[in-house]
Write an enzyme that holds these catalytic residues in place. Sequence first.
Site, PDB file in Angstrom:
ATOM      1  N   GLY B  10       0.630  -0.699  -0.283  1.00  0.00           N
ATOM      2  CA  GLY B  10      -0.321  -0.098  -0.049  1.00  0.00           C
ATOM      3  C   GLY B  10       0.788   1.236   0.158  1.00  0.00           C
ATOM      4  O   GLY B  10       1.943   1.653   0.270  1.00  0.00           O
ATOM      5  N   CYS B  11       0.241   2.222  -0.289  1.00  0.00           N
ATOM      6  CA  CYS B  11       1.230   3.213  -0.509  1.00  0.00           C
ATOM      7  C   CYS B  11       1.034   5.067  -0.415  1.00  0.00           C
ATOM      8  O   CYS B  11      -0.866   4.803  -0.413  1.00  0.00           O
ATOM      9  CB  CYS B  11       2.031   3.599  -1.895  1.00  0.00           C
TER      10      CYS B  11
END
Lengths: 503, 375
Positions: B10-11
């Site tokens: 995720g980011c």
Amino acid sequence: MMSELPPEFIVKIDYDRCRRCKRCVMNCSFGCMQFKDRVVPEHKNCVACHRCTTFCPESAITITSNELAYKENANWMPEIRKNILKQAQTGGILLTGMGNPKPYQILWDHMLIDACQVTNPSIDPLREPMELRTFIGRKPDRLEFAHNKDGEIDLVTELQPQVKLDVPILFGAMSYGAVSLNVHRALAMAANRSGTLMNTGEGGLHKDLYPYAGNIIVQVASGRFGVHSEYLNTSAMVEIKIGQGAKPGIGGHLPGEKVGEDISKTRMIPVGTDAISPAPHHDIYSIEDLSQLIFAIKEAVDYTKPVSVKISAVHNVAAIASGIVRAGADVVTIDGFKGGTGASPMVIRDNVGIPIELALAAVDQRLRDEGIRNNASIICAGGIRSSGDVAKAIALGADATVIGTAALVAIGCRICQKCYTGNCAWGIATQKPELTRRLDPQVSAQRLSNLLTAWSLELKEILGSLGVNSIESLRGSRERLRGIDLDEQTLKLLGIKPAGVGQ
Amino acid sequence: MRCNCYIPSGCSISGMMSESGKRMDGNAIIRSIALMHDRGNGLGGGFAAYGIYPRHADQFAFHMMFDTKQAKKQCEEYLKDTFDIVLDEEIPTRPGGVFEEETSGKDAEYGARPITDPPILWRYFLDVPEEKTTFVTEDEYVVNKVMEINSKFDSAFVASSGKNMGAFKGVGYPEDIGMFYKLDEYKAYIWTAHSRFPTNTPGWWGGAHPFCLLDWSIVHNGEISSYGINKRYLETFGYKLELRTDTEVIAYLFDLLVRRHNLSVEIAAKALASPFWKDIDRMPDRERKITSAIRQVYGGALLNGPFSVILGHSRGMVGFNDRIKLRPMTCGRADDMLYMSSEESGIREIEPDLDEVWSPKAGTVVIGELHEEVQ
């Protein structure tokens, strides 16, 4: 000497329940059920087609296998001895129908599909669009665009003909002759309703079905039965049949008694003559000959339809498929050794060819290695039993799959393997008018269409759980498959990792 | 050490660009990505900057990471054989440097983790010898060499290879990475940034974003569920996918479609995040024909699964989302500035006074381009 063969099945009548309505006698097309004051089965004639049990209003009939017809022996199994007895009697080749029934490993059942959890969300097919639309045909490697004088973008590349499928499942090639006209009607109507294609097989196309041209693959096989210019053009696609999974390297034979008025006209042969398809096409003895036929057909249809070449899955299938693509075919159809047939020598059906899973994996990888995968669609046939099989075939690299046996089962087939006798009690593999009229094309078309609808819904569920919303994101995505109980070499051939290994 | 396992993550992402080519230091982009601190977990952060090497604008700037001196020596031998090295130097860093700026009152832990244990970071300004380009273009030659280094040398990695641009990335929170690389001392007209939340650790510096090839840079929030087929599709065109990260497929797909197939960025984005057939069926004739053809021919390039992506290249910045917008992205404009960010806050933090702010629809592209007169 027939008495040497013990009956395969025992038919039990519950005389307490039987009302002597004779429905079983009327329905039995194999001469098993006879009426002598009461129903008396001739066990020896029973083929376990289950027509009588299905239609008995009192559920008074039970069919069981004849358990100790042959003394138990793990080596000399009943079937082996039965075959020897038959051949000792006749001196002939054993004929059989339907696909390979032997317990070979079914590789579909050794592959498992991935699903999304947390890091990439699964998608709900009831709420979001899920796309199964598939285009069959040769694609260029790239597109070119140019700006026109109004500053708009124009597509410069001209695409070769493509056939649109709403669902990546086609009906298999079954000739009019092998199956009845009513079956052809049902397949054509269902293909039309579900946005897919039926395949004429090698027996030509009956005039009644010309209105369904947009949903028909017309086949050109070694006998060239019923092939004429109008036939080729009454289609969505043309298929050159080189081989069939159930009988690689073998021709076909439709006995003269099946060739009545209508079949005679459709096949363009005299009434009552045997229709013999030679093993090879006698104008194709090499890949360059095949190329000539491909382009002869393309000329005949004015390059408006894709041309497919259908081959059996044999040892060298990858190299052969590559040759076929380079010879100009727009589609390669590979038929695995579990594919069905109306009639085949048993020894061929049971012992020749390779599983479709391995053939498909090899062909897709080979075309990719050679950088020509985009140049042809791959259609996978022979042994597709469920939407799960379809999904796995597409993940291995197929553009579309084919169902033949599954389609027949949907309209009544009980896989009794007696298609070659012409006595099909379900009105499928027969030309006898009293039997063919048992199959209502309207009802059958609905059932076929229902099957495709159900499988489409299931495919969409699979796509959703994979977190993708378009079939092309599954196609060839072997990363989403894992093998279970497979040896290393098989995993390598399938191009998949074993279950338990992450990405 | 190369990490050999696939890491979903995720980011958050952020990007800013001056369309008039005005060059800005790295402070703003660091602040923007720092604000979204909680979207990462400190296992990867990075930046791409365009316009940072005006004095070497004609040379390919290779940002390299080496695990050992031995690897550096070996790789340098290779570079000497394949390129003319105009200049090579250590990439300046500020070991132990931390980001200390006040951000939104929630910064107690920012900068508490100075960057440690970096690989050897070196940059090379390279010319392609003329005789090497008899049969291939300069770009093609560089792509081949980058692929070769990344696949052949186990302990060497090309972080970026474009002209007048560079990637600065590593293991850590992006704001600390930014300080570590002294980004406050570089000036660029495009900055993109990435903060990573890998759900599966091994911290490998090369695995951080942005992912770069030639002057393409990708920062990407999401996971490509169609990775399997995208990878196999690219392999048929000779790409070697060695990094085991789904982000590299995006960079290679753009390289294939835009550089090699000569498609416009808009059309390439249409192949990567295609409209749905139900919408295509309702398009006017010409558009339908074009879009259908794209889908038929470039099916293997379709990216599926959740993502928002900012693509940087020397003339601009492109932002786009997956087909059903499973990951967030907001864009904003102020004067000649274009901003893209996982959260609106990431933009407001550095430009409170926006002319326009919007969340682009799923599958639509937002394009920032240098004005034509800008060199």
